[in-house]
Scaffold this motif. Sequence first.
Motif, PDB file in Angstrom:
ATOM      1  N   THR A 191       0.835  -1.208   0.000  1.00 43.04           N
ATOM      2  CA  THR A 191       0.000   0.000   0.000  1.00 43.04           C
ATOM      3  C   THR A 191       0.868   1.255   0.000  1.00 43.04           C
ATOM      4  OG1 THR A 191      -0.159   0.131   2.425  1.00 43.04           O
ATOM      5  CG2 THR A 191      -1.806  -1.204   1.277  1.00 43.04           C
ATOM      6  N   CYS A 192       2.139   1.083   0.350  1.00 39.50           N
ATOM      7  CA  CYS A 192       3.076   2.208   0.353  1.00 39.50           C
ATOM      8  C   CYS A 192       3.840   2.316  -0.965  1.00 39.50           C
ATOM      9  CB  CYS A 192       4.081   2.063   1.496  1.00 39.50           C
ATOM     10  SG  CYS A 192       3.358   1.997   3.137  1.00 39.50           S
ATOM     11  N   GLY A 193       3.701   1.312  -1.820  1.00 36.99           N
ATOM     12  CA  GLY A 193       4.446   1.293  -3.071  1.00 36.99           C
ATOM     13  C   GLY A 193       5.240   0.009  -3.194  1.00 36.99           C
ATOM     14  N   THR A 194       5.936  -0.135  -4.272  1.00 36.27           N
ATOM     15  CA  THR A 194       6.732  -1.337  -4.514  1.00 36.27           C
ATOM     16  C   THR A 194       8.210  -0.990  -4.613  1.00 36.27           C
ATOM     17  OG1 THR A 194       6.400  -1.095  -6.911  1.00 36.27           O
ATOM     18  CG2 THR A 194       4.861  -2.510  -5.714  1.00 36.27           C
ATOM     19  N   GLU A 195       9.035  -1.949  -4.311  1.00 39.92           N
ATOM     20  CA  GLU A 195      10.484  -1.762  -4.406  1.00 39.92           C
ATOM     21  C   GLU A 195      10.876  -1.571  -5.871  1.00 39.92           C
ATOM     22  OE1 GLU A 195      14.559  -4.314  -3.415  1.00 39.92           O
ATOM     23  OE2 GLU A 195      12.659  -4.811  -2.437  1.00 39.92           O
ATOM     24  N   GLY A 196      11.810  -0.682  -6.105  1.00 43.39           N
ATOM     25  CA  GLY A 196      12.221  -0.435  -7.480  1.00 43.39           C
ATOM     26  C   GLY A 196      13.620   0.121  -7.552  1.00 43.39           C
ATOM     27  N   PRO A 197      14.117   0.400  -8.754  1.00 43.43           N
ATOM     28  CA  PRO A 197      15.461   0.945  -8.924  1.00 43.43           C
ATOM     29  C   PRO A 197      15.502   2.425  -8.527  1.00 43.43           C
ATOM     30  CG  PRO A 197      14.332   0.868 -11.023  1.00 43.43           C
ATOM     31  CD  PRO A 197      13.428   0.183 -10.029  1.00 43.43           C
ATOM     32  N   LEU A 198      16.684   2.939  -8.380  1.00 46.36           N
ATOM     33  CA  LEU A 198      16.846   4.370  -8.122  1.00 46.36           C
ATOM     34  C   LEU A 198      16.520   5.138  -9.394  1.00 46.36           C
ATOM     35  CD1 LEU A 198      17.757   6.764  -6.372  1.00 46.36           C
ATOM     36  CD2 LEU A 198      20.098   6.318  -7.160  1.00 46.36           C
ATOM     37  N   THR A 199      15.717   6.179  -9.263  1.00 37.02           N
ATOM     38  CA  THR A 199      15.368   7.021 -10.404  1.00 37.02           C
ATOM     39  C   THR A 199      15.740   8.473 -10.103  1.00 37.02           C
ATOM     40  OG1 THR A 199      13.119   7.403  -9.564  1.00 37.02           O
ATOM     41  CG2 THR A 199      13.442   5.543 -11.068  1.00 37.02           C
ATOM     42  N   VAL A 200      15.858   9.255 -11.153  1.00 34.95           N
ATOM     43  CA  VAL A 200      16.078  10.689 -10.993  1.00 34.95           C
ATOM     44  C   VAL A 200      15.066  11.429 -11.860  1.00 34.95           C
ATOM     45  CG1 VAL A 200      18.536  10.472 -10.460  1.00 34.95           C
ATOM     46  CG2 VAL A 200      17.802  10.802 -12.841  1.00 34.95           C
ATOM     47  N   ALA A 201      14.694  12.603 -11.402  1.00 34.21           N
ATOM     48  CA  ALA A 201      13.740  13.428 -12.144  1.00 34.21           C
ATOM     49  C   ALA A 201      14.442  14.129 -13.305  1.00 34.21           C
ATOM     50  CB  ALA A 201      13.116  14.457 -11.213  1.00 34.21           C
ATOM     51  N   VAL A 202      13.735  14.219 -14.411  1.00 37.96           N
ATOM     52  CA  VAL A 202      14.242  14.916 -15.596  1.00 37.96           C
ATOM     53  C   VAL A 202      13.159  15.877 -16.075  1.00 37.96           C
ATOM     54  CG1 VAL A 202      15.055  14.694 -17.968  1.00 37.96           C
ATOM     55  CG2 VAL A 202      15.681  12.966 -16.267  1.00 37.96           C
ATOM     56  N   ILE A 203      13.533  17.121 -16.304  1.00 36.47           N
ATOM     57  CA  ILE A 203      12.573  18.142 -16.723  1.00 36.47           C
ATOM     58  C   ILE A 203      12.696  18.394 -18.223  1.00 36.47           C
ATOM     59  CG2 ILE A 203      11.898  20.572 -16.492  1.00 36.47           C
ATOM     60  CD1 ILE A 203      12.875  20.466 -13.606  1.00 36.47           C
ATOM     61  N   ASP A 204      11.579  18.327 -18.918  1.00 36.14           N
ATOM     62  CA  ASP A 204      11.531  18.669 -20.337  1.00 36.14           C
ATOM     63  C   ASP A 204      11.461  20.185 -20.433  1.00 36.14           C
ATOM     64  OD1 ASP A 204      10.949  19.161 -22.992  1.00 36.14           O
ATOM     65  OD2 ASP A 204       9.576  17.464 -23.191  1.00 36.14           O
ATOM     66  N   GLU A 205      12.588  20.810 -20.741  1.00 41.96           N
ATOM     67  CA  GLU A 205      12.674  22.270 -20.708  1.00 41.96           C
ATOM     68  C   GLU A 205      11.800  22.935 -21.773  1.00 41.96           C
ATOM     69  OE1 GLU A 205      16.738  23.451 -20.729  1.00 41.96           O
ATOM     70  OE2 GLU A 205      17.173  22.515 -18.780  1.00 41.96           O
ATOM     71  N   GLN A 206      11.430  22.204 -22.822  1.00 37.92           N
ATOM     72  CA  GLN A 206      10.568  22.784 -23.845  1.00 37.92           C
ATOM     73  C   GLN A 206       9.158  23.032 -23.309  1.00 37.92           C
ATOM     74  OE1 GLN A 206      10.824  20.067 -27.192  1.00 37.92           O
ATOM     75  NE2 GLN A 206      12.538  21.211 -28.072  1.00 37.92           N
ATOM     76  N   TRP A 207       8.772  22.251 -22.298  1.00 34.45           N
ATOM     77  CA  TRP A 207       7.428  22.389 -21.735  1.00 34.45           C
ATOM     78  C   TRP A 207       7.403  23.120 -20.405  1.00 34.45           C
ATOM     79  CZ3 TRP A 207       3.054  21.453 -24.313  1.00 34.45           C
ATOM     80  CH2 TRP A 207       3.130  20.662 -25.465  1.00 34.45           C
TER      81      TRP A 207
END
Length: 223
Positions: free
Chosen positions: A68-84
């Motif tokens: 209910t808290c989520g599932t285990e996963g890989p490390l991710t990083v946020a990426v911003i689409d600068e055009q939007w």
Amino acid sequence: MHPSLADQIDALLPQTQCTRCGYPDCRAYAQAIAEGQTDINRCPPGGTEGVVRLAALTGRAALPLDETCGTEGPLTVAVIDEQWCIGCTLCVSACPVDCIIGAHKQMHTVLESVCTGCELCLPACPVDCISLEVVTPGRTGWQAWTAQQASQARTRYLDRLQRRSSAGVRHAEQMEHKARHKLEHLDALTRHTEVPGEVERKRSVIEAALARAREQRLPKTVL
């Protein structure tokens, strides 16, 4: 001084500050575990290994990760689409470790080396220009996360809390100064009115504002 149980639990958390556990930050979750208020299996970033580590420390059973808290996963990083990106700064405010750089109406960018992949910036973005990229394919939980990264994330988060606390104190001081000025010159600043007790009503409102300002200036303990 020997670290408290909450300190020891906090040291075993990955410090993503993602709030998926249901608490506002990793320290609050650690405190709740130490006080027996919640289970040890509510941290998806720590994954199964994180639960095992907490079980060894606390003597509790190593329960399966609470999905209910989520599932285990890989490390991710946020990426911003600068055009939007519209430069609204909402993601900047949402980031718990201050890894997003940008000013109002200017393009934003993410410092990937300090991003915890908490995902809190995703719902904050009004134009959905933020996505997540996997940086540890095939590795999840503590296999994708290091103690050094956790320490860095904790430090950045606590620094952010301190800066916000200091800014709040400065604002409270300014408000208190204005309130005192109004209180000292209340009769002159009150328009002539036939409403009974108007001056005293205003006095009560200003005194209440002063009390709130004084409370906000009191030092807050960062756990």
